[in-house]
Scaffold this motif. Structure first.
Motif, mmCIF file in Angstrom:
data_model
loop_
_atom_site.group_PDB
_atom_site.id
_atom_site.type_symbol
_atom_site.label_atom_id
_atom_site.label_comp_id
_atom_site.label_asym_id
_atom_site.label_seq_id
_atom_site.Cartn_x
_atom_site.Cartn_y
_atom_site.Cartn_z
ATOM 1 N N ILE A 211 0.842 -1.200 0.000
ATOM 2 C CA ILE A 211 0.000 0.000 0.000
ATOM 3 C C ILE A 211 0.877 1.251 0.000
ATOM 4 C CG2 ILE A 211 -1.644 1.344 1.390
ATOM 5 C CD1 ILE A 211 -2.798 -1.429 2.289
ATOM 6 N N ARG A 212 1.965 1.216 0.786
ATOM 7 C CA ARG A 212 2.892 2.346 0.800
ATOM 8 C C ARG A 212 3.479 2.572 -0.600
ATOM 9 N NH1 ARG A 212 8.542 1.068 3.301
ATOM 10 N NH2 ARG A 212 8.913 0.364 1.184
ATOM 11 N N GLU A 213 3.857 1.489 -1.248
ATOM 12 C CA GLU A 213 4.532 1.608 -2.535
ATOM 13 C C GLU A 213 3.597 2.084 -3.641
ATOM 14 O OE1 GLU A 213 7.895 0.674 -3.716
ATOM 15 O OE2 GLU A 213 8.094 1.402 -1.681
ATOM 16 N N ARG A 217 -2.085 -0.133 -7.258
ATOM 17 C CA ARG A 217 -1.670 -1.493 -7.603
ATOM 18 C C ARG A 217 -2.118 -2.479 -6.520
ATOM 19 N NH1 ARG A 217 -1.082 -4.095 -11.999
ATOM 20 N NH2 ARG A 217 -2.799 -5.042 -10.891
ATOM 21 N N ALA A 218 -1.970 -2.044 -5.249
ATOM 22 C CA ALA A 218 -2.359 -2.912 -4.137
ATOM 23 C C ALA A 218 -3.838 -3.270 -4.241
ATOM 24 C CB ALA A 218 -2.067 -2.223 -2.810
ATOM 25 N N ARG A 219 -4.668 -2.261 -4.524
ATOM 26 C CA ARG A 219 -6.105 -2.489 -4.620
ATOM 27 C C ARG A 219 -6.416 -3.488 -5.727
ATOM 28 N NH1 ARG A 219 -9.752 0.788 -2.469
ATOM 29 N NH2 ARG A 219 -8.348 2.553 -2.360
ATOM 30 N N PHE A 220 -5.714 -3.332 -6.863
ATOM 31 C CA PHE A 220 -5.995 -4.217 -7.989
ATOM 32 C C PHE A 220 -5.196 -5.522 -7.917
ATOM 33 C CE2 PHE A 220 -8.016 -0.415 -9.447
ATOM 34 C CZ PHE A 220 -9.122 -0.905 -10.108
ATOM 35 N N SER B 50 -13.127 -3.667 -14.423
ATOM 36 C CA SER B 50 -12.273 -4.035 -13.288
ATOM 37 C C SER B 50 -12.748 -3.415 -11.977
ATOM 38 C CB SER B 50 -10.832 -3.630 -13.561
ATOM 39 O OG SER B 50 -10.725 -2.241 -13.694
ATOM 40 N N GLY B 51 -13.750 -2.533 -12.039
ATOM 41 C CA GLY B 51 -14.322 -2.007 -10.800
ATOM 42 C C GLY B 51 -13.638 -0.761 -10.286
ATOM 43 N N PHE B 52 -12.934 -0.073 -11.175
ATOM 44 C CA PHE B 52 -12.329 1.200 -10.781
ATOM 45 C C PHE B 52 -13.439 2.179 -10.399
ATOM 46 C CE2 PHE B 52 -9.655 4.888 -11.027
ATOM 47 C CZ PHE B 52 -8.401 4.388 -10.742
ATOM 48 N N PHE B 53 -14.516 2.157 -11.176
ATOM 49 C CA PHE B 53 -15.745 2.849 -10.801
ATOM 50 C C PHE B 53 -16.944 2.058 -11.335
ATOM 51 C CE2 PHE B 53 -13.442 5.741 -13.889
ATOM 52 C CZ PHE B 53 -13.879 5.107 -15.026
ATOM 53 N N MET B 70 -19.604 -4.363 -7.415
ATOM 54 C CA MET B 70 -18.656 -4.980 -6.481
ATOM 55 C C MET B 70 -17.341 -4.196 -6.457
ATOM 56 S SD MET B 70 -17.275 -8.882 -6.678
ATOM 57 C CE MET B 70 -18.789 -9.697 -6.196
ATOM 58 N N PRO B 71 -16.762 -3.996 -5.240
ATOM 59 C CA PRO B 71 -15.487 -3.269 -5.190
ATOM 60 C C PRO B 71 -14.361 -4.007 -5.922
ATOM 61 C CG PRO B 71 -16.283 -3.794 -2.961
ATOM 62 C CD PRO B 71 -17.246 -4.388 -3.917
ATOM 63 N N ALA B 72 -13.400 -3.238 -6.404
ATOM 64 C CA ALA B 72 -12.325 -3.778 -7.239
ATOM 65 C C ALA B 72 -11.590 -4.927 -6.573
ATOM 66 C CB ALA B 72 -11.346 -2.661 -7.592
ATOM 67 N N SER B 73 -11.224 -4.747 -5.286
ATOM 68 C CA SER B 73 -10.388 -5.763 -4.650
ATOM 69 C C SER B 73 -11.129 -7.089 -4.557
ATOM 70 C CB SER B 73 -9.938 -5.299 -3.266
ATOM 71 O OG SER B 73 -11.039 -5.059 -2.435
#
Lengths: 332, 249
Positions: A211-213, A217-220, B50-53, B70-73
């Motif tokens: 998350i810091r980096e 990208r972390a989210r995806f 991909s759920g960015f929005f 649904m949220p992206a993660s």
């Protein structure tokens, strides 16, 4: 896209050398800490100074757990530090005369309140995050300041003292024996720092570094970023609540100024000065801060301006902090 | 069986309609290319998938499940991985560490404050396999931030692959590359599709790449679906020709 194999081999070699250095550095750090009561007095220090360094260093490392390893700047962590101190003080004063219980109560008070408020804070980013943390922090400062009947108000919470450690067969006097108290604090410090280091080397810790980096990208990569920042925030509040409880035991006193945002600023300063991308940097920052404060405050009441000057110099000339600087030197 | 089933999605930003009534159906094992002139809404469309929005209207189903809001993660957890037009990596970490984060999330370890030796060995093996697949083995210990652009793109694809996705979304995998790098990435995507049977949707500007790789092509223009078909059909389509040459259709 292919490069000579030799480069990566020699790099690997360098890495191995680096980890060897890290091992030596680690041994050196613990040796310095373990022997502090013996080398500090000849150098003009005293053991209680070492105790303060450990406690404030642990607090700065807790702030850095968020700042340096999750990439989130909290300017209100003094609140959870102060809550830890008051929690420990209340436990000793009203609950039972037990040192371990007081530490547990302080840590829980700081950590649980941090967890609740953290849930409200983690959706903010950057400056907004920092502002909200300050705002929540100040709430507790004013409560401690105004609610005199319970907290002692401006005078702070008094009328308690740390208790000897009772192991049944024998007791350790940590109240009057400053060396024994130092080793008790070092023991607590070692546990907290050990847990911190362990988490940072785990999958959970690696999601924080991710998350810091690069938050996007972390989210995806499937990391629910807000939830993980909340976890990091909560853990860091438990750590700093723990440090705050120890601080109350150091002073036998809980100070409302320990909740103030300027105290949060001091913690951030220690972390940045020592090197916020390094694990041990904040401890070094705290040592520099505490020693300078101890020495300069006996010379001038404006000691803070000298600490500030040093801070500016470090930021200008060693942007990665004192320890970060040594680290980059070695890599080159 | 369709992996991705999109029904008439639209996305509006204020008065701008970036994507309007676009439908898309991608079958398992298919490689679909999305093309279109600049500003056609390709990346917005990708961000919806991909759920960015969330879309303003329409539905998105993934593996038969409605994921429209649904949220992206969470979509990633269901098996959808993507890369970005501008490389998104963890620059200070090594190639190995970059890929490991995806592998650990895929293994369900993201909340674990410890892992056993056996679990660690399993994760390391998956990371090594992924690095082999993407040709990055020899650079495993290098910091991603210091790699060449082409290797960084490959590393980003490796991170997505480490998630063991059912669907791989690649946003212009050859953006900003020279011929040699473009060839290398094209070969990589081809291997992933032909040999490893990944279902892939990619946005691409380079028509050589598109016509070389795609099973089917979807053409967007000004936010709308202009055409869909095999590469041969698209090459012969007058409306597509017109959109690319800027003539009125």
């Amino acid at each position: 896209m292919s490069e000579p194999v030799k480069t990566s081999l020699s790099l690997k070699h360098l890495r191995a050398l680096g980890s060897q250095y890290r091992g030596i550095a680690l041994v050196a750090i613990w040796a310095v800490l373990l022997l502090a009561p013996y080398w500090m007095p000849p150098l003009g220090g005293y053991t209680a100074l070492g105790t303060r360094v450990l406690v404030l260093g642990l607090a700065a490392m807790s702030v850095n757990f968020l700042l340096g390893f999750t990439g989130v700047l909290s300017f209100g962590h003094a609140a959870y530090f102060g809550l830890g101190a008051y929690g420990a003080g209340f436990a000793l004063k009203f609950l039972a005369p037990s040192t371990p219980l007081s530490i547990l109560c302080g840590m829980l008070l700081g950590g649980v309140i941090g967890a609740v408020l953290g849930a409200l804070i983690v959706r903010r980013r950057g400056v907004y995050f920092a502002m909200v943390t300050i705002a929540f922090g100040q709430v507790f400062y004013y409560i401690a300041f105004q609610w005199s009947s319970v907290t002692g108000g401006d005078d702070g919470l008094r009328g308690f003292s740390r208790q000897p450690l009772d192991f049944g067969l024998f007791t350790i006097d940590i109240l009057s024996n400053s060396n024994a108290f130092y080793y008790f604090v070092l023991f607590c410090f070692a546990i907290a720092v050990g847990v911190m280091g362990f988490i940072l080397r785990s999958p959970l810790g690696r999601t924080m570094i991710a998350i810091r980096e690069n938050e996007r990208r972390a989210r995806f990569l499937g990391i629910p970023v807000e939830r993980h920042i909340w976890i990091a925030f909560t853990l860091s509040c438990f750590f700093i609540g723990f440090a705050g409880a120890l601080y109350a035991l150091v002073n036998n006193f809980a100070d409302p100024r320990g909740l103030h945002y300027s105290q949060s600023g001091d913690f951030v300063m220690m972390a940045v000065m020592g090197g916020m991308r390094t694990f041990w940097g904040p401890l070094l920052g705290a040592a520099v801060f505490v020693v300078l404060q101890d020495y300069l405050s006996s010379v001038t009441i404006n000691w803070m301006s000298f600490v500030g000057l040093l801070f500016v110099l470090v930021v200008l000339f060693f942007p990665r902090g004192l320890l970060g600087f040594i680290g980059t030197k070695r890599e080159q | 069986m369709s992996v991705l089933d999109i029904q008439r999605v639209s996305k509006r930003f204020g008065s701008l309609i970036a994507v309007q009534d676009v439908s898309l159906n991608v079958q398992k094992g298919e490689l679909r290319a999305i093309i279109g002139p600049n500003g056609a809404g390709k990346t917005t469309f990708f961000n919806l998938i991909s759920g960015f929005f969330a879309p303003t209207a329409g539905t998105i189903a993934f593996d038969g499940r409605d994921i429209t809001s649904m949220p992206a993660s969470q979509r990633v957890t269901l098996g959808m991985a993507r890369t970005f037009q501008i490389t998104e990596i963890f620059p200070e970490l090594s190639v190995f560490e970059n890929v490991r984060i995806g592998a650990e999330v895929a293994a369900g370890f993201r909340l674990r404050p410890w892992i056993s030796r056996a679990e660690k060995t399993e994760v390391d093996r998956r990371v090594t396999d992924t690095l082999k697949l993407t040709g990055l083995e020899s650079k495993a210990d290098r910091r991603v931030g210091e790699l060449a652009h082409g290797d960084q793109r490959a590393a980003e694809i490796a991170m997505a692959l480490a998630l063991q996705p059912h669907l791989l979304l690649l946003d212009e995998p050859t953006a900003g590359m020279g011929d040699e790098e473009t060839y290398a990435i094209t070969q990589l995507v081809r291997r992933l599709h032909r040999d490893s049977n990944f279902t892939i949707v990619l946005i691409e500007h380079d028509m050589r790449v598109v016509f070389h790789l795609a099973d089917r092509i979807t053409v967007l223009d000004q936010g709308k679906l202009l055409a869909e078909g095999t590469p041969a059909e698209i090459a012969a389509n007058d409306a597509v020709q017109a959109a690319y040459l800027g003539k009125a259709a």
